[in-house]
Design a protein around this motif. Structure first.
Motif, PDB file in Angstrom:
ATOM      1  N   ASN A 178       0.824  -1.218   0.000  1.00 19.89           N
ATOM      2  CA  ASN A 178       0.000   0.000   0.000  1.00 19.89           C
ATOM      3  C   ASN A 178       0.853   1.260   0.000  1.00 19.89           C
ATOM      4  O   ASN A 178       0.375   2.327   0.420  1.00 19.89           O
ATOM      5  N   ARG A 179       2.083   1.169  -0.458  1.00 15.23           N
ATOM      6  CA  ARG A 179       2.992   2.314  -0.446  1.00 15.23           C
ATOM      7  C   ARG A 179       3.359   2.806  -1.854  1.00 15.23           C
ATOM      8  O   ARG A 179       4.133   3.751  -1.995  1.00 15.23           O
ATOM      9  N   TYR A 180       2.830   2.146  -2.890  1.00 14.50           N
ATOM     10  CA  TYR A 180       2.945   2.712  -4.240  1.00 14.50           C
ATOM     11  C   TYR A 180       1.632   2.438  -4.961  1.00 14.50           C
ATOM     12  O   TYR A 180       1.462   1.430  -5.638  1.00 14.50           O
ATOM     13  N   THR A 181       0.702   3.354  -4.741  1.00 13.31           N
ATOM     14  CA  THR A 181      -0.645   3.231  -5.292  1.00 13.31           C
ATOM     15  C   THR A 181      -1.067   4.579  -5.868  1.00 13.31           C
ATOM     16  O   THR A 181      -0.346   5.581  -5.757  1.00 13.31           O
ATOM     17  N   LEU A 182      -2.251   4.613  -6.438  1.00  8.08           N
ATOM     18  CA  LEU A 182      -2.782   5.868  -6.962  1.00  8.08           C
ATOM     19  C   LEU A 182      -2.900   6.931  -5.874  1.00  8.08           C
ATOM     20  O   LEU A 182      -2.807   8.129  -6.149  1.00  8.08           O
ATOM     21  N   GLN A 183      -3.097   6.492  -4.631  1.00  8.81           N
ATOM     22  CA  GLN A 183      -3.313   7.437  -3.530  1.00  8.81           C
ATOM     23  C   GLN A 183      -2.074   7.661  -2.666  1.00  8.81           C
ATOM     24  O   GLN A 183      -1.930   8.708  -2.038  1.00  8.81           O
ATOM     25  N   ASN A 184      -1.166   6.696  -2.636  1.00 15.05           N
ATOM     26  CA  ASN A 184      -0.025   6.754  -1.720  1.00 15.05           C
ATOM     27  C   ASN A 184       1.244   6.331  -2.454  1.00 15.05           C
ATOM     28  O   ASN A 184       1.380   5.164  -2.840  1.00 15.05           O
ATOM     29  N   THR A 185       2.155   7.248  -2.645  1.00 15.99           N
ATOM     30  CA  THR A 185       3.393   6.936  -3.379  1.00 15.99           C
ATOM     31  C   THR A 185       4.624   7.118  -2.492  1.00 15.99           C
ATOM     32  O   THR A 185       5.717   7.432  -2.966  1.00 15.99           O
ATOM     33  N   THR A 186       4.464   6.899  -1.200  1.00 15.88           N
ATOM     34  CA  THR A 186       5.574   7.125  -0.275  1.00 15.88           C
ATOM     35  C   THR A 186       6.717   6.129  -0.454  1.00 15.88           C
ATOM     36  O   THR A 186       7.842   6.405  -0.034  1.00 15.88           O
ATOM     37  N   ALA A 247      -9.739  -0.425 -10.752  1.00 18.40           N
ATOM     38  CA  ALA A 247      -8.762  -1.462 -10.411  1.00 18.40           C
ATOM     39  C   ALA A 247      -7.755  -1.659 -11.537  1.00 18.40           C
ATOM     40  O   ALA A 247      -6.586  -1.964 -11.296  1.00 18.40           O
ATOM     41  N   GLN A 248      -8.212  -1.492 -12.786  1.00 20.83           N
ATOM     42  CA  GLN A 248      -7.288  -1.609 -13.914  1.00 20.83           C
ATOM     43  C   GLN A 248      -6.244  -0.503 -13.868  1.00 20.83           C
ATOM     44  O   GLN A 248      -5.037  -0.763 -14.011  1.00 20.83           O
ATOM     45  N   LEU A 249      -6.695   0.725 -13.657  1.00 29.72           N
ATOM     46  CA  LEU A 249      -5.763   1.852 -13.591  1.00 29.72           C
ATOM     47  C   LEU A 249      -4.807   1.671 -12.419  1.00 29.72           C
ATOM     48  O   LEU A 249      -3.599   1.939 -12.533  1.00 29.72           O
ATOM     49  N   ALA A 250      -5.340   1.207 -11.279  1.00 29.54           N
ATOM     50  CA  ALA A 250      -4.506   1.004 -10.094  1.00 29.54           C
ATOM     51  C   ALA A 250      -3.419  -0.030 -10.343  1.00 29.54           C
ATOM     52  O   ALA A 250      -2.262   0.154  -9.937  1.00 29.54           O
ATOM     53  N   LEU A 251      -3.776  -1.113 -11.007  1.00 28.15           N
ATOM     54  CA  LEU A 251      -2.803  -2.173 -11.267  1.00 28.15           C
ATOM     55  C   LEU A 251      -1.757  -1.719 -12.277  1.00 28.15           C
ATOM     56  O   LEU A 251      -0.556  -1.971 -12.104  1.00 28.15           O
ATOM     57  N   GLN A 252      -2.188  -1.055 -13.331  1.00 26.93           N
ATOM     58  CA  GLN A 252      -1.243  -0.560 -14.330  1.00 26.93           C
ATOM     59  C   GLN A 252      -0.259   0.425 -13.706  1.00 26.93           C
ATOM     60  O   GLN A 252       0.942   0.390 -14.009  1.00 26.93           O
ATOM     61  N   TRP A 276      -6.219  -9.541 -14.720  1.00 28.79           N
ATOM     62  CA  TRP A 276      -5.084  -8.698 -14.348  1.00 28.79           C
ATOM     63  C   TRP A 276      -3.968  -8.776 -15.383  1.00 28.79           C
ATOM     64  O   TRP A 276      -3.362  -7.762 -15.731  1.00 28.79           O
ATOM     65  N   ALA A 277      -3.678  -9.982 -15.860  1.00 23.84           N
ATOM     66  CA  ALA A 277      -2.623 -10.145 -16.866  1.00 23.84           C
ATOM     67  C   ALA A 277      -2.980  -9.390 -18.148  1.00 23.84           C
ATOM     68  O   ALA A 277      -2.112  -8.795 -18.801  1.00 23.84           O
ATOM     69  N   ASP A 278      -4.265  -9.402 -18.513  1.00 26.10           N
ATOM     70  CA  ASP A 278      -4.703  -8.654 -19.698  1.00 26.10           C
ATOM     71  C   ASP A 278      -4.552  -7.156 -19.464  1.00 26.10           C
ATOM     72  O   ASP A 278      -4.108  -6.415 -20.361  1.00 26.10           O
ATOM     73  N   TRP A 279      -4.909  -6.700 -18.280  1.00 30.76           N
ATOM     74  CA  TRP A 279      -4.866  -5.268 -17.986  1.00 30.76           C
ATOM     75  C   TRP A 279      -3.464  -4.689 -18.103  1.00 30.76           C
ATOM     76  O   TRP A 279      -3.271  -3.627 -18.696  1.00 30.76           O
TER      77      TRP A 279
END
Length: 312
Positions: A178-186, A247-252, A276-279
């Motif tokens: 949870n430390r490199y996500t759309l909301q948290n890049t710490t 979720a697609q944007l978050a995973l990418q 997920w693999a397709d995304w």
């Protein structure tokens, strides 16, 4: 699937890896068939790093993985597990338990060696034990050839830096969730420069931030502040209005950082794993990303307390 090197370990990880916590029925009841098919689907799609822990399902994840990997050539996948956390209240980072834990995990996983071994959630114990006792025991296990790379995981940034102050010259990798996500890049802003300088491998986990960055109902146990949850709902609606699952944007996004070896995502549903693999094979919508990041800007990097108060 594209791979990246894990620091100085000589291990290359797929940019998307299989998290086996769901195999321990951590989130819902699952069948043996689901566990077996999920594991094989991940491997077939190139997600050949599997991350587990004796904490997941109190050993069940490791047991089912051992069954699911039966007859799969050992050199065709990369296996990582953890030690030190065995339940929500049971933590044991003693040297004696290190040796015992590795022995039990090897038996459950039906293998003679691990590729990656991590101390699990060290923020829940007084930290001096980690460098005074646990590290030496893990280095011994490594010298014995039972594991190739060692490291630790936690959530609080303070804990990361305190532990690294004492052991960064002796470990191979870390795992941050949870430390490199759309909301948290710490992970990128507060940890990555230090890790890269020492060539310590970086494993990211939790690209969906415990369902925060999905369209699923938010679980009651989600600890993020209410304003973060509200921003996530707004971002999810924006994505939906543009025909994209957040979720697609978050995973990418999570799998896209060139200096983070892999992003670990878990499911006991083979259909999710295939999706997920397709995304991650698709190009990311850069304008949508910019608009979502703008929504999160007022709550950017807000997190929660995890573990002992003094470790936060």
């Amino acid at each position: 699937m594209q791979t990246r090197p894990l620091g100085k370990t000589g291990i290359d990880l797929p940019i998307l890896s299989f998290g086996a916590s769901s195999l321990g029925a951590e989130f819902r009841s699952i069948t043996l068939d689901e566990a077996m098919r999920s594991t094989r689907t991940a491997l077939d799609l190139g997600m050949n790093f599997i991350d587990t822990s004796p904490f997941y399902g109190r050993g069940m994840s490791e047991i089912l993985l051992g069954m699911g990997l039966k007859d799969v050539p050992r050199d065709s996948y990369i296996l990582g597990t953890k030690l030190g956390r065995y339940s929500d209240i049971h933590f044991d980072f003693s040297a004696k338990r290190v040796e015992e834990s590795v022995h039990v995990s090897l038996q459950r996983l039906k293998t003679d060696h691990l590729d990656i071994l991590l101390m699990h959630d060290v923020e829940f114990v007084p930290l001096p034990q980690i460098w005074e006792e646990t590290l030496e025991a893990m280095l011994k296990v490594k010298e014995q050839g039972k594991v190739k790379a060692i490291g630790f995981s936690c959530y609080p940034l303070k804990t990361f830096h305190t532990v690294l102050d004492h052991i960064e010259d002796h470990i191979d990798c870390i795992l941050a969730y949870n430390r490199y996500t759309l909301q948290n890049t710490t992970l990128e802003t507060s940890l990555l420069p230090r890790l890269l300088e020492k060539n310590i491998g970086v494993i990211g986990a939790g690209p969906f931030s415990a369902r925060l960055l999905t369209n699923a109902e938010l679980p009651a146990w989600l600890k993020e502040p209410e304003e973060v949850k509200a921003a996530a709902r707004e971002a999810a609606k924006l994505c939906a209005d543009r025909g994209v699952d957040i979720a697609q944007l978050a995973l990418q996004f999570a799998a896209g950082h060139p200096d983070i070896a892999t992003s670990v995502a878990g499911s006991a549903n083979p259909d999710n794993i295939r999706k997920w693999a397709d995304w991650i094979a698709e190009p990311m919508d850069e304008q949508l990303l910019a608009d979502v990041l703008a929504i999160f800007e007022p709550v950017k990097d807000l997190g929660h307390v995890e573990g002992l108060p003094e470790n936060n």
